[in-house]
Design a protein around this motif. Structure first.
Motif, PDB file in Angstrom:
ATOM      1  N   ASP A 133       0.806  -1.223   0.000  1.00  0.00           N
ATOM      2  CA  ASP A 133       0.000   0.000   0.000  1.00  0.00           C
ATOM      3  C   ASP A 133       0.839   1.273   0.000  1.00  0.00           C
ATOM      4  O   ASP A 133       0.295   2.378  -0.030  1.00  0.00           O
ATOM      5  CB  ASP A 133      -0.942   0.007   1.210  1.00  0.00           C
ATOM      6  N   LYS A 134       2.165   1.106   0.050  1.00  0.00           N
ATOM      7  CA  LYS A 134       3.021   2.291   0.076  1.00  0.00           C
ATOM      8  C   LYS A 134       2.971   3.056  -1.238  1.00  0.00           C
ATOM      9  O   LYS A 134       3.244   4.251  -1.264  1.00  0.00           O
ATOM     10  CB  LYS A 134       4.465   1.895   0.399  1.00  0.00           C
ATOM     11  N   GLN A 135       2.652   2.376  -2.321  1.00  0.00           N
ATOM     12  CA  GLN A 135       2.569   3.045  -3.616  1.00  0.00           C
ATOM     13  C   GLN A 135       1.621   2.268  -4.516  1.00  0.00           C
ATOM     14  O   GLN A 135       1.337   1.088  -4.256  1.00  0.00           O
ATOM     15  CB  GLN A 135       3.947   3.139  -4.273  1.00  0.00           C
ATOM     16  N   PRO A 136       1.086   2.861  -5.567  1.00  0.00           N
ATOM     17  CA  PRO A 136       0.184   2.151  -6.473  1.00  0.00           C
ATOM     18  C   PRO A 136       0.868   0.943  -7.101  1.00  0.00           C
ATOM     19  O   PRO A 136       2.030   1.001  -7.485  1.00  0.00           O
ATOM     20  CB  PRO A 136      -0.156   3.215  -7.530  1.00  0.00           C
ATOM     21  N   LYS A 137       0.145  -0.153  -7.163  1.00  0.00           N
ATOM     22  CA  LYS A 137       0.644  -1.416  -7.714  1.00  0.00           C
ATOM     23  C   LYS A 137       1.878  -1.905  -6.956  1.00  0.00           C
ATOM     24  O   LYS A 137       2.763  -2.547  -7.532  1.00  0.00           O
ATOM     25  CB  LYS A 137       0.962  -1.280  -9.204  1.00  0.00           C
ATOM     26  N   GLY A 138       1.943  -1.573  -5.679  1.00  0.00           N
ATOM     27  CA  GLY A 138       3.057  -2.052  -4.875  1.00  0.00           C
ATOM     28  C   GLY A 138       2.966  -3.550  -4.624  1.00  0.00           C
ATOM     29  O   GLY A 138       1.876  -4.117  -4.543  1.00  0.00           O
ATOM     30  N   ARG A 139       4.094  -4.175  -4.500  1.00  0.00           N
ATOM     31  CA  ARG A 139       4.153  -5.628  -4.288  1.00  0.00           C
ATOM     32  C   ARG A 139       5.089  -5.953  -3.130  1.00  0.00           C
ATOM     33  O   ARG A 139       5.897  -5.117  -2.715  1.00  0.00           O
ATOM     34  CB  ARG A 139       4.632  -6.355  -5.549  1.00  0.00           C
ATOM     35  N   PHE A 140       4.997  -7.179  -2.643  1.00  0.00           N
ATOM     36  CA  PHE A 140       5.894  -7.636  -1.584  1.00  0.00           C
ATOM     37  C   PHE A 140       6.357  -9.051  -1.896  1.00  0.00           C
ATOM     38  O   PHE A 140       5.730  -9.779  -2.672  1.00  0.00           O
ATOM     39  CB  PHE A 140       5.200  -7.591  -0.214  1.00  0.00           C
ATOM     40  N   ALA A 141       7.487  -9.440  -1.310  1.00  0.00           N
ATOM     41  CA  ALA A 141       8.055 -10.776  -1.493  1.00  0.00           C
ATOM     42  C   ALA A 141       7.812 -11.613  -0.246  1.00  0.00           C
ATOM     43  O   ALA A 141       7.635 -11.073   0.852  1.00  0.00           O
ATOM     44  CB  ALA A 141       9.551 -10.690  -1.786  1.00  0.00           C
ATOM     45  N   VAL A 142       7.785 -12.927  -0.419  1.00  0.00           N
ATOM     46  CA  VAL A 142       7.538 -13.859   0.681  1.00  0.00           C
ATOM     47  C   VAL A 142       8.690 -14.851   0.742  1.00  0.00           C
ATOM     48  O   VAL A 142       9.122 -15.378  -0.294  1.00  0.00           O
ATOM     49  CB  VAL A 142       6.208 -14.609   0.506  1.00  0.00           C
ATOM     50  N   ALA A 143       9.197 -15.121   1.946  1.00  0.00           N
ATOM     51  CA  ALA A 143      10.239 -16.125   2.156  1.00  0.00           C
ATOM     52  C   ALA A 143       9.803 -17.054   3.284  1.00  0.00           C
ATOM     53  O   ALA A 143       9.411 -16.579   4.359  1.00  0.00           O
ATOM     54  CB  ALA A 143      11.575 -15.467   2.492  1.00  0.00           C
TER      55      ALA A 143
END
Length: 338
Positions: A133-143
């Protein structure tokens, strides 16, 4: 290098409209370096996203084989605002909360019960949305530091579905998924099923020339391309001063310091004598036209019998009638009254 290709997959993430990139690190039976390789890739990914070089804006790390403090130590050079650790290590089966249901300890409240995959999926999604949610179309990684630990409490189908659900979030939220599997604790069919869900697999193997040496081994990377092709690269690695150093190995030239051509169990070339002997062999009908009468029976002559003689014997052909075609497809028993 093979190691750099994995770092690039995790950094680049998912293409628009496609599932998240997935990387599995799997340990061989006779080496224990797999978890260290996994942490190396986690550190590399965290450094890339902290510098803005990665597609992901944050990392959600599921800690089940090691305590959260271990990963805070591994990522000590990365700002804590770039990653979040989910504690599946302190109370994985919910026993502490069962004994003290009214506990108010913040650390105990954060502990996650791994027996509920739906709850774990929701926790990952909630933690990752903070970064997305920090920026439009933001993504995160999972480990996930141990898919083997989840396999102790869930079926292969349930864990595979869990990974597929995380990858499906790649169309909106998840950039890449990295997980570690202890190959020595699973059957081959289980490893194959988990590898099917991965776009790249890193096999951590012992170096055959240094079986007695610690901290030395091979990293074999298998990539699945979008066009269906599979490529493979190999690195040697050595642990020096607590860090992994990788050295590429050229496939097709020398692997394990042994010339690959010496492993072939048959000769690929003829000797001079074999070449000379082969040149003396006369092929069938090669003698025809060499000062001798050319006579090849084609089956269309009217003689009832034709005899072709040679030095090694003779061939006799007797035709039933002059009306019979040489290559007739008629059934020879067609005139029988059955």
């Amino acid at each position: 290098m093979a190691e750099a290709s994995i770092a690039r997959v995790l950094r680049s993430g998912a293409a628009d409209g496609e599932h998240a990139a997935a990387v599995m690190v799997i340990n061989a039976v006779d080496t224990t370096a797999g978890l260290g390789i996994f942490r190396h890739f986690v550190e590399s990914l965290a450094a890339n996203l902290a510098s803005g070089a990665a597609q992901a804006k944050g990392l959600v790390l599921v800690a089940s084989s090691s305590s959260p403090q271990t990963y805070f130590s591994v990522l000590r050079n990365v700002s804590s605002s770039c990653f979040q650790v989910l504690d599946c290590f302190s109370d994985p089966l919910g026993w502490d909360r069962l004994i003290s249901p009214n506990t108010t300890s913040l650390e105990e409240m954060k502990a996650i019960d791994v027996r509920n995959l739906s709850s774990l999926f929701s926790k990952i999604h909630e933690a990752g949305k903070v970064f997305a949610d920090k920026q439009p179309k933001g993504r995160f990684a999972v480990a996930i530091d141990s898919l083997t630990f989840l396999m102790r409490h869930h079926s292969l189908a349930a864990v595979s579905s869990f990974i597929c659900q995380l990858r499906a979030l790649g169309t909106t939220f998840v950039s890449a998924i990295l997980w570690f599997t202890d190959g020595g604790l699973h059957q081959a069919r289980v490893v194959d099923a988990l590898e099917y869900n991965a776009t790249a697999t890193a096999f951590v193997e012992p170096q055959l020339d240094f079986l007695d040496a610690r901290g030395v081994g091979r990293l074999r990377i298998r990539h699945k391309r979008r066009n269906g092709r599979v490529s493979e690269k190999v690195d040697e690695f050595r642990v020096e001063v607590g860090r992994f150093n990788f050295f590429p190995v050229e496939l097709g030239t020398k692997v394990d310091n042994v010339d690959a051509i010496h492993k072939v169990q048959f000769r690929l070339h003829l000797s001079d004598k074999e070449v000379e002997d082969r040149s003396r062999v006369r092929l069938p009908f090669e003698h025809q036209g060499d000062g001798q009468e050319v006579r090849i029976y084609d089956g269309r002559q009217s003689e009832a019998g034709v005899e072709t003689k040679s030095s090694s014997g003779s061939i006799h052909y007797l035709r039933d009638s002059d009306d019979e075609m040489p290559d007739s497809d008629e059934d020879p028993d067609d005139d029988l009254d059955i």
